[in-house]
Scaffold this motif. Sequence first.
Motif, mmCIF file in Angstrom:
data_model
loop_
_atom_site.group_PDB
_atom_site.id
_atom_site.type_symbol
_atom_site.label_atom_id
_atom_site.label_comp_id
_atom_site.label_asym_id
_atom_site.label_seq_id
_atom_site.Cartn_x
_atom_site.Cartn_y
_atom_site.Cartn_z
ATOM 1 N N GLU A 17 -36.900 40.412 -14.116
ATOM 2 C CA GLU A 17 -35.744 40.036 -14.902
ATOM 3 C C GLU A 17 -35.826 40.730 -16.252
ATOM 4 N N LEU A 18 -34.842 40.507 -17.076
ATOM 5 C CA LEU A 18 -34.827 41.149 -18.380
ATOM 6 C C LEU A 18 -35.944 40.582 -19.249
ATOM 7 N N GLY A 19 -36.861 41.444 -19.660
ATOM 8 C CA GLY A 19 -37.931 41.048 -20.556
ATOM 9 C C GLY A 19 -39.062 40.278 -19.922
ATOM 10 N N ARG A 20 -39.034 40.098 -18.577
ATOM 11 C CA ARG A 20 -40.085 39.314 -17.954
ATOM 12 C C ARG A 20 -40.175 39.616 -16.461
ATOM 13 N N ILE A 21 -41.329 39.271 -15.898
ATOM 14 C CA ILE A 21 -41.558 39.345 -14.461
ATOM 15 C C ILE A 21 -42.029 37.968 -14.004
ATOM 16 N N ILE A 22 -41.406 37.452 -12.943
ATOM 17 C CA ILE A 22 -41.801 36.165 -12.372
ATOM 18 C C ILE A 22 -42.640 36.439 -11.133
ATOM 19 N N VAL A 23 -43.853 35.937 -11.143
ATOM 20 C CA VAL A 23 -44.779 36.113 -10.016
ATOM 21 C C VAL A 23 -45.039 34.738 -9.402
ATOM 22 N N ASP A 24 -44.840 34.629 -8.094
ATOM 23 C CA ASP A 24 -45.221 33.385 -7.421
ATOM 24 C C ASP A 24 -45.973 33.717 -6.136
ATOM 25 N N TRP A 25 -46.564 32.693 -5.544
ATOM 26 C CA TRP A 25 -47.406 32.895 -4.366
ATOM 27 C C TRP A 25 -47.443 31.617 -3.550
ATOM 28 N N THR A 26 -48.006 31.710 -2.356
ATOM 29 C CA THR A 26 -48.115 30.554 -1.464
ATOM 30 C C THR A 26 -49.223 29.643 -1.957
ATOM 31 N N PRO A 27 -48.932 28.381 -2.249
ATOM 32 C CA PRO A 27 -50.000 27.489 -2.717
ATOM 33 C C PRO A 27 -51.035 27.255 -1.629
ATOM 34 N N VAL A 65 -44.751 33.146 -15.192
ATOM 35 C CA VAL A 65 -43.674 33.915 -15.814
ATOM 36 C C VAL A 65 -44.296 34.772 -16.904
ATOM 37 N N HIS A 66 -44.308 36.060 -16.676
ATOM 38 C CA HIS A 66 -44.895 37.014 -17.621
ATOM 39 C C HIS A 66 -43.802 37.420 -18.603
ATOM 40 N N ARG A 67 -43.853 36.870 -19.809
ATOM 41 C CA ARG A 67 -42.797 37.047 -20.790
ATOM 42 C C ARG A 67 -43.141 38.140 -21.801
ATOM 43 N N GLY A 68 -42.162 38.431 -22.646
ATOM 44 C CA GLY A 68 -42.378 39.329 -23.776
ATOM 45 C C GLY A 68 -42.554 40.783 -23.401
ATOM 46 N N LEU A 96 -50.207 43.045 -6.380
ATOM 47 C CA LEU A 96 -48.746 43.057 -6.376
ATOM 48 C C LEU A 96 -48.278 43.851 -7.582
ATOM 49 N N THR A 97 -47.380 44.795 -7.349
ATOM 50 C CA THR A 97 -46.778 45.564 -8.437
ATOM 51 C C THR A 97 -45.302 45.208 -8.535
ATOM 52 N N ALA A 98 -44.845 44.920 -9.750
ATOM 53 C CA ALA A 98 -43.453 44.550 -9.973
ATOM 54 C C ALA A 98 -43.007 45.078 -11.324
ATOM 55 N N SER A 99 -41.688 45.208 -11.489
ATOM 56 C CA SER A 99 -41.127 45.770 -12.719
ATOM 57 C C SER A 99 -40.050 44.855 -13.284
ATOM 58 N N SER A 100 -39.997 44.756 -14.602
ATOM 59 C CA SER A 100 -38.913 44.034 -15.261
ATOM 60 C C SER A 100 -37.684 44.928 -15.336
ATOM 61 N N GLN A 101 -36.549 44.318 -15.623
ATOM 62 C CA GLN A 101 -35.292 45.061 -15.700
ATOM 63 C C GLN A 101 -35.165 45.796 -17.029
ATOM 64 N N GLU A 102 -34.428 46.887 -16.994
ATOM 65 C CA GLU A 102 -34.146 47.629 -18.216
ATOM 66 C C GLU A 102 -32.940 47.021 -18.920
ATOM 67 N N SER A 103 -33.043 46.898 -20.217
ATOM 68 C CA SER A 103 -31.977 46.324 -21.030
ATOM 69 C C SER A 103 -30.918 47.370 -21.362
ATOM 70 N N VAL A 104 -29.688 46.882 -21.610
ATOM 71 C CA VAL A 104 -28.643 47.797 -22.081
ATOM 72 C C VAL A 104 -28.971 48.319 -23.467
#
Length: 281
Positions: A17-27, A65-68, A96-104
């Motif tokens: 998402e914008l400015g952050r990546i949400i990571v979740d997993w199977t408990p 939630v990886h913020r900032g 796991l590799t993931a990317s946050s969204q680019e802002s306008v």
Amino acid sequence: MSGRHVPAVTGLRGQGELGRIIVDWTPLPWAVVVDHYAVYGTPGTGDVAVEPANLLTKTVYPRFVHRGLGGDGATWTYRVVAVDAAGSRSKPSQPLTASSQESVTASGTPLAVVGEYDGKGLEFALSPGGYSQYPATFPNGIDFRHGTDDAGTGWSYLHPGPADGWAGRRTHTFRLRVDLDAVPAGEVWLALWLIDSHASIPGSAVLDINGTTVDRLVFEGGATRGSTVGDSTLPGSPLRPSYVERQLPPGLLLAGENVLTLTKDDGSWIAYDAIGLFTMS
């Protein structure tokens, strides 16, 4: 301690998402008494070493939630380790590799900007802790002309709402006046970044452009610390930034003066990072 009896974490998923990546997993199954999950991460697409320098957080929930991460679009790689009540650790999860969204703010061209998109609100009036002076300084809200007025004196770092007793428990309106030489070509976007907001009642605000209601912007709950702290980029900052970016309907902006109005008629305060209009070709 050995992780022979603690199953490895599986099912990692990443949502950018914008400015952050949400990571979740199977408990892990209830039969495993989990004390916490340890989340490790490093920038980029390479593997991540499971070592203290790369520990991002410990959480009892199967979610982080990886913020900032800013507006440029960031790529991170993560691994998760489960730790049980006895202190035994599982083997690391698969990476796991993931990317946050680019802002306008990174991909667009600015038409008008108040403040800087930098995770700080220190450039605004009354920042970082002068909110009690708001009623006397801005008794009629904000009326700011881009290119003429100065954010340090003309735009309050906090935008109060009717839930704020210190601001009179009433609606507060902020106006941004933008003079354009011509009607913008292509898409026009609003980029409203906050360094923080009230945790439980951030509320919402009505967005108008030149007298036409565009939307009601709903804000995320923050940490309720932005009224006295102005920098979310410092290590260990208690602030919780959030972002609102949305495309504006075509045909609203005109050659000449344009007036963007934010009316905070719901909930408590928000703390500005920056606000602006951008074009996308």
